[in-house]
Design a protein around this motif. Sequence first.
Motif, PDB file in Angstrom:
ATOM      1  N   HIS A 173      81.119 -21.185 -31.342  1.00 39.49           N
ATOM      2  CA  HIS A 173      80.206 -20.244 -30.803  1.00 39.49           C
ATOM      3  C   HIS A 173      78.658 -21.087 -30.309  1.00 39.49           C
ATOM      4  N   GLY A 174      78.885 -22.255 -30.088  1.00 35.30           N
ATOM      5  CA  GLY A 174      77.629 -22.825 -29.517  1.00 35.30           C
ATOM      6  C   GLY A 174      76.259 -22.784 -30.336  1.00 35.30           C
ATOM      7  N   PRO A 175      76.447 -23.273 -31.753  1.00 34.98           N
ATOM      8  CA  PRO A 175      75.428 -22.857 -32.682  1.00 34.98           C
ATOM      9  C   PRO A 175      74.204 -24.028 -32.216  1.00 34.98           C
ATOM     10  N   GLU A 176      72.954 -23.515 -32.737  1.00 40.93           N
ATOM     11  CA  GLU A 176      71.752 -24.466 -32.207  1.00 40.93           C
ATOM     12  C   GLU A 176      71.640 -25.546 -33.675  1.00 40.93           C
ATOM     13  N   LEU A 177      72.213 -25.367 -34.499  1.00 47.83           N
ATOM     14  CA  LEU A 177      72.174 -26.139 -35.840  1.00 47.83           C
ATOM     15  C   LEU A 177      73.589 -26.474 -36.200  1.00 47.83           C
ATOM     16  N   VAL A 178      73.927 -27.537 -36.117  1.00 49.48           N
ATOM     17  CA  VAL A 178      75.330 -28.030 -36.827  1.00 49.48           C
ATOM     18  C   VAL A 178      75.274 -28.773 -38.064  1.00 49.48           C
ATOM     19  N   MET A 179      75.930 -28.310 -39.252  1.00 41.97           N
ATOM     20  CA  MET A 179      75.819 -28.924 -40.426  1.00 41.97           C
ATOM     21  C   MET A 179      77.468 -29.213 -41.094  1.00 41.97           C
ATOM     22  N   ALA A 180      77.575 -30.424 -41.401  1.00 42.22           N
ATOM     23  CA  ALA A 180      78.997 -30.755 -41.444  1.00 42.22           C
ATOM     24  C   ALA A 180      79.035 -31.479 -43.058  1.00 42.22           C
ATOM     25  N   ASP A 181      79.893 -31.085 -43.750  1.00 41.24           N
ATOM     26  CA  ASP A 181      79.847 -31.842 -45.232  1.00 41.24           C
ATOM     27  C   ASP A 181      81.173 -32.434 -45.221  1.00 41.24           C
ATOM     28  N   GLU A 182      81.351 -33.876 -45.390  1.00 44.34           N
ATOM     29  CA  GLU A 182      82.219 -34.740 -45.492  1.00 44.34           C
ATOM     30  C   GLU A 182      83.237 -34.380 -44.259  1.00 44.34           C
ATOM     31  N   PRO A 183      82.885 -34.508 -43.033  1.00 44.84           N
ATOM     32  CA  PRO A 183      83.919 -33.971 -41.907  1.00 44.84           C
ATOM     33  C   PRO A 183      84.791 -35.034 -41.575  1.00 44.84           C
ATOM     34  N   THR A 184      84.618 -36.020 -41.990  1.00 48.27           N
ATOM     35  CA  THR A 184      85.796 -37.356 -41.808  1.00 48.27           C
ATOM     36  C   THR A 184      86.579 -37.783 -42.775  1.00 48.27           C
ATOM     37  N   SER A 185      86.303 -37.141 -43.845  1.00 43.91           N
ATOM     38  CA  SER A 185      86.808 -37.659 -45.274  1.00 43.91           C
ATOM     39  C   SER A 185      88.216 -37.806 -45.385  1.00 43.91           C
TER      40      SER A 185
END
Length: 231
Positions: A173-185
Amino acid sequence: MIDGQTNVAFDRKANAVSKSPAIEVTDLRFAYGNRAVVNIGRCHLARGDSMAVIGPSGCGKTTFLHLLAGLIRPSAGVIQILGQDISTLRATELDRFRGQHIGLVFQRFHLLPALTVRDNVLLAQRLARAPIERTQVKALFDRLDLAGLEHRKPSTLSQGQAQRSAIARALVHGPELVMADEPTSALDDQSAERALALLKESAQAVGAALVVVTHDQRVRGHLDREFEMDA
């Protein structure tokens, strides 16, 4: 810039251009009972910039992300996201604000088991009350190697496939702030590099800020700043 007695920030942009803030935190505190979990004097992250929040397990990284997302309330301090003091929002207003402006990748994915991969991803657009951009969705699926998995249920996916689906849902949805918790784990080296690149490129394309919470040393050096939290 981030200031705190137990935190160290490294700015990789030597001559960063002044931008409007995506995140402004002042005197942020969060405690479980008498045990302080998060204690940050000041945090500022501009729109379009990216930051890795790094540190060992149990140091409060995920709690910090949940505070920024408004999933939990701080014990003290002010959190402004995209110019909005989120502590002033009622629960329904906060849910709407989060759905419209923030993209979240949770460590445990939180894919809805009754929905297909495609419907899980499109859910973010519906919650944001955004029009369904089918071409954009297809391109996102192609980039994350999810093509052909659209009609699968989460229970049939590998851990890596589920994680990539969660990343797609956070970005669609094209957010203005993206936050990722351990996205590569849960990803191998090649998939981790691709997923991190997609997070960065998608955030940059819309001028969004990106925060990645991780203990994965492979992430180091890929984002503009590193914010190290102690145990």
